[in-house]
Write an enzyme that holds these catalytic residues in place. Structure first.
Site, short mmCIF file in Angstrom:
data_model
loop_
_atom_site.label_atom_id
_atom_site.label_comp_id
_atom_site.label_asym_id
_atom_site.label_seq_id
_atom_site.Cartn_x
_atom_site.Cartn_y
_atom_site.Cartn_z
N ASP A 75 -30.92 38.28 4.54
CA ASP A 75 -31.96 37.66 5.35
C ASP A 75 -31.62 36.21 5.68
OD1 ASP A 75 -34.24 37.11 6.71
OD2 ASP A 75 -35.54 37.04 4.95
N ASP A 274 -32.03 36.01 12.94
CA ASP A 274 -32.69 36.54 11.75
C ASP A 274 -32.17 37.92 11.39
OD1 ASP A 274 -34.35 37.15 9.68
OD2 ASP A 274 -36.15 37.40 10.89
#
Ligand SMILES: *[C@@H]1O[C@H](CO)[C@@H](O)[C@H](O)[C@H]1NC(C)=O
Ligand SMILES: *[C@@H]1O[C@H](CO)[C@@H](O)[C@H](O)[C@H]1NC(C)=O
Length: 431
Positions: A75, A274
């Protein structure tokens, strides 16, 4: 928030001693450069997962003594790394590995790492011997609640050297899983955003690796992640990171969006990278412009809209069911992001980086309405758009780079073959 079941004994055991074994792995030719650049080791981790149907990519990291493997969702949109914790776990979904067992290695709230890692609204440090609690909530409303611990991470470097670094991470004993997430689950999250608390910043503070990492996510699924800068290709396109307007996110811009040489959206766009997001999100008006451009370019003899297919909001059906993206990619035009402040800096988005083919053989748009998803004005480039390229996050130079790559194998795989063998022998996954 339920903290009653937490049973970690609140003793601070680890001293500030160094936790290294083995070399720092700095290369001799860098000895003459400034002291802080004296280390340039690169560690590679295998990535597994895919955009569809799994919806996430994870790396396997070993933690503890003896080392246990954990599957961690990669992440770049958050900076806390955490694993399911056997403390015991109040609310842990079935994960691939046994939850991490803390062993009196909780951080106290006076530890400087605690202040970096804690969510601002968290618990004040009334008693210096209190443990350091954390709470993190994600944009999809998933969350993790737990305590910060410190344990050893064995790392292998590309040249075959290894080291152990004692790093702080979260031991999460109460997780909310977003309703959008489906099994199989991972063991936790590898937070790679550029906060002080990320594993990479910690490795950098300990002079183990440069504050540079990259990932290469394959359209076939899988890929690799690396810490350090040894695998960075010379032909990468670089743009400066935008200064953090929004948390510790990596964002780039300003850019314009084009299709077929035509402006879809004129300049001024910025994008958050992201890897924790499966799909790409454009804010309301950008989404609308992209959607209408794509629809306008569609040959209605070849593709028909299928509103009844609920895989994603927008899907089409071909003349025959499609087996893979290769069957339909010629029916769509690439999108292009052109960065206005850097000469020749473009990011191509070929159809395979914004479309998926689902189990019914329909093709669906992997760009979603960010306004509808509650992301307000953010444009988020998720995994789908990051496919088939190496993406490099250079926190030392505050720049983001990318280059088209075959992510199914390491660059110079022959040169590194002996390393893979070495890693697998030592309990690392074979690349
Ligand atoms: C890796 O590089 C470091 C620094 O140059 C060196 O000390 C170490 O011996 C190397 N390891 C191997 C296995 O070559
Ligand atoms: C995107 O979402 C917003 C908020 O739900 C909505 O008002 C807008 O019409 C949507 N845009 C498109 C093109 O669907």
């Amino acid at each position: 928030m339920n903290r009653v079941c937490f049973s970690l004994i609140l003793v601070f055991l680890l001293s500030a001693a160094t936790f290294f074994q083995g070399s720092f792995c700095e290369s001799r030719k860098h000895r003459s450069s400034p002291a802080l650049n004296n280390f340039d080791c690169t560690s590679v981790f295998r990535i597994q997962g895919n955009v569809y149907p799994d919806g996430y990519f994870f790396a396997t990291l070993n933690i503890g003594e003896p080392p246990q493997p954990y599957h961690l969702d990669i992440d770049t949109g958050s900076d806390l790394t955490w694993v399911h914790c056997d403390a015991p776990c109040v609310n842990c979904p079935k994960s691939p590995h046994k939850p991490y067992k803390p062993r009196n290695n909780a951080l106290t709230c006076k530890d400087s790492m605690c202040t970096f890692l804690q969510h601002p609204l968290n618990y004040p440090c009334h008693n210096p011997s209190d443990q350091c609690d954390y709470e993190i909530e994600y944009a999809d409303h998933g969350s993790s609640l737990g305590v910060l611990v410190k344990d050893s991470f064995p790392l292998m470097f590309l040249n075959g050297s290894s080291t152990r670094a004692s790093l702080v991470f979260g031991c999460g004993y109460d997780q909310e899983i977003s309703s959008a997430t489906q099994a199989p689950f991972v063991d936790g999250v590898l937070g790679l955003a550029n906060g002080k608390s990320s594993i990479l910043s910690q490795l950098n503070d300990k002079k183990v690796t440069k504050n540079v990492f990259g990932h290469c996510l394959s359209g076939q699924g899988g890929g690799y992640l690396f810490f350090g800068d040894k695998l960075v290709p010379s032909g990468a396109v670089w743009v400066p990171m935008l200064k953090n307007k929004i948390g510790n996110h990596y964002s780039i811009g300003p850019a314009e969006l084009l299709s077929d040489g035509q402006n879809v959206v004129k300049g001024g766009l910025s994008f958050v990278l992201d890897s924790g997001s499966t799909y790409t999100y454009f804010s309301g008006q950008v989404y609308e412009a992209v959607l209408s451009t794509i629809k306008r370019n569609i040959d209605v003899k070849q593709l028909k809209s299928v509103p009844e297919d609920k895989t994603l909001p927008v899907c089409w059906k071909g003349v025959k069911p499609s087996k893979s993206i290769n069957d339909v990619k010629t029916l769509f035009k690439p999108l292009l992001l052109r960065f206005s402040k850097v000469k020749n800096a473009v990011m191509e988005m070929p159809p395979e980086t914004y479309l998926i083919v689902n189990k019914k053989g329909n093709v669906c748009l992997g760009i979603l309405n960010g306004t509808e998803a509650g992301l307000e004005n953010l444009n988020v480039l998720g995994d789908i758009t990051l496919l088939n390229k190496m993406t490099i996050y250079d926190n030392d130079k505050s720049q983001i780079g990318w280059a088209t790559a075959n992510c199914d194998r390491l660059p110079n795989a022959d040169r590194h073959r002996d390393i893979h063998f070495y890693q697998s022998e030592h309990g690392f996954d074979e690349l």
